[in-house]
Design a protein around this motif. Structure first.
Motif, PDB file in Angstrom:
ATOM      1  N   LEU A 208      33.058  -7.547  17.022  1.00 57.11           N
ATOM      2  CA  LEU A 208      32.694  -7.376  15.725  1.00 57.11           C
ATOM      3  C   LEU A 208      32.023  -8.540  14.975  1.00 57.11           C
ATOM      4  O   LEU A 208      31.010  -8.450  14.157  1.00 57.11           O
TER       5      LEU A 208
ATOM      6  N   GLU B  88      26.945   0.070   9.850  1.00 62.34           N
ATOM      7  CA  GLU B  88      27.718   0.654  10.810  1.00 62.34           C
ATOM      8  C   GLU B  88      28.885  -0.554  11.262  1.00 62.34           C
ATOM      9  O   GLU B  88      29.887  -0.005  11.339  1.00 62.34           O
TER      10      GLU B  88
ATOM     11  N   GLN C 134      32.971  -0.858  10.596  1.00 58.47           N
ATOM     12  CA  GLN C 134      33.937  -1.016  11.552  1.00 58.47           C
ATOM     13  C   GLN C 134      34.866  -2.304  11.206  1.00 58.47           C
ATOM     14  O   GLN C 134      35.991  -2.463  11.472  1.00 58.47           O
TER      15      GLN C 134
ATOM     16  N   SER D 164      38.004  -7.509  20.893  1.00 58.80           N
ATOM     17  CA  SER D 164      37.416  -6.562  19.879  1.00 58.80           C
ATOM     18  C   SER D 164      37.032  -7.385  18.612  1.00 58.80           C
ATOM     19  O   SER D 164      35.787  -7.095  18.167  1.00 58.80           O
TER      20      SER D 164
ATOM     21  N   GLU E 214      37.581  -1.262   8.677  1.00 61.47           N
ATOM     22  CA  GLU E 214      38.562  -0.509   9.349  1.00 61.47           C
ATOM     23  C   GLU E 214      39.600  -1.661  10.102  1.00 61.47           C
ATOM     24  O   GLU E 214      40.857  -1.409  10.043  1.00 61.47           O
ATOM     25  N   HIS E 215      38.927  -2.596  10.894  1.00 67.65           N
ATOM     26  CA  HIS E 215      39.818  -3.477  11.440  1.00 67.65           C
ATOM     27  C   HIS E 215      40.649  -4.232  10.616  1.00 67.65           C
ATOM     28  O   HIS E 215      41.932  -4.771  10.958  1.00 67.65           O
TER      29      HIS E 215
END
Length: 380
Positions: free
Chosen positions: A205, A261, A265, A201, A268-269
């Motif tokens: 990103l 966007e 993300q 993940s 948040e990560h």
């Protein structure tokens, strides 16, 4: 080269003459050249002696007492007034190199190359290093490496000549390497999706951030949450490649929807990991070495990002039809991003986001992709 030792029976022979006695009793005489080659002087001893004496005179290899004394005096004078290559190179590195204002990564490469020069030529004086020695060294490198070494050696010898430690810049006399034309292969959006499908993940990103922000690797890994203004919808980046410029490139641009966007993300990560950087991951183990080289235990280094992208790019099979050295790299994500943004938001915005001083560099990144659609400008 020191004269070759002679046996008691051959003391009347000049230096550098060898005797080859055959089993049938025939004697042949050979002359040992400075480069190690041997040339026949025939079977006649008197003729061989004459030829060897003549060769010694032409090659200045007569080890007479006067020449030995003059050589030792010359060497002593040389040692007292001229530094060795090691000393001269150390001064170049300490005094001259810092004035060049190289980027950090470039300086690390140059320092490593200078270490190689020390290993090869520390026992010589600057003037003793020949064109042949430098040429042979460059031939052992790839075309890309040879080009970099030649440029660096020219600068080093320029410093030596300016200080009187060498009579001429012999590095300039070497042939400039001709690099084979690089096969330009670009990423496609379809191939990137294939690669992302098998990525962890954090790397997904990172790939998306690279494409939508079109920042260089060195800038990607150090973008912090504090650089993002969600309210004003802006991203601020001080581009590291420009830090040594007279006017460093400091960009503050509006985020287009896709960039906003992916940044949300990433925030948040990184907040889950309590890491200030947008690109972050929890390593399998944290070593003392990692703590020393990383800005944060969960931050990602440039080298790690490059290696991980290459790993999953090849595992995905997206570019199996290409040779390994032809497959597009992490840096080529920047070109894909510039193409995508130019198509959707215009070249001027892509140029501003990339931090390009002129449109020519933006066009360079667009090469290899499809021709962009004509840019539409509206006046209201």
């Amino acid at each position: 080269m020191a004269p070759r030792g002679r046996t008691v029976g051959n003391l009347d022979l000049p230096p550098h003459v060898e005797v080859d006695r055959k089993a049938n009793g025939t004697v042949y005489y050979r002359y040992l050249l400075p480069n190690g080659q041997r040339k026949s002087l025939g079977k006649d001893k008197a003729e061989a002696i004459k030829a060897a004496q003549a060769l010694n005179a032409v090659l200045e290899r007569n080890p007479d007492i006067v020449s030995k004394i003059l050589t030792s005096v010359e060497k002593a004078q040389k040692q007292s007034s001229i530094p060795t290559f090691s000393q001269a190179l150390a001064e170049y590195e300490k005094i001259h190199l810092p004035k060049k204002k190289y980027a950090k990564n470039t300086l690390e490469i140059i320092t490593a190359n200078i270490g190689k020069y020390h290993e090869m030529w520390d026992q010589y004086y600057c003037e003793d290093i020949s064109l042949l020695m430098i040429s042979e060294f460059l031939k052992q490198q790839t075309d890309f490496q040879a080009e970099k070494h030649r440029s660096q050696l020219i600068d080093i010898w320029k410093y030596f000549v300016a200080n009187g430690w060498a009579h001429e810049n012999i590095a300039e006399k070497t042939l400039k390497p001709i690099r084979p034309e690089k096969t330009r292969t670009r990423h496609s959006n379809e191939s990137i999706e294939v690669i992302k499908a098998i990525c962890p993940s954090w790397l997904k990103l990172a790939i998306d951030l690279a494409i939508h922000s079109i920042q260089r690797r060195a800038d990607l890994v150090v973008i912090e949450r504090s650089s993002i203004n969600i309210k004003d919808n802006t991203m601020t980046v001080l581009q590291h490649k420009s830090l040594n410029y007279d006017k460093p490139v400091f960009i503050e641009v509006d985020m287009h929807p896709e960039l906003r966007e992916v940044i949300l993300q990433c925030i948040e990560h990184s907040m889950r990991l309590r890491c200030p950087f947008l690109i972050a991951t929890r390593p399998e183990r944290i070593t003392a070495h990692n703590r020393n080289i990383k800005l944060h235990p969960f931050a990602v280094t440039e080298d790690h990002l490059t290696k991980q992208f290459k790993k999953y790019r090849d595992l995905s099979g997206a570019y199996d039809h290409l040779e390994p050295n032809e497959r597009p790299s992490l840096h080529d994500l920047r070109a894909l991003g510039i193409y995508n943004i130019t198509q959707k938001y215009g070249k001027k915005y892509a140029q501003a986001l990339a931090g390009h001083a002129n449109v020519k560099m933006t066009d360079h990144y667009l090469e290899g992709h499809e021709a962009p659609k004509p840019e539409r400008v509206s006046y209201r």
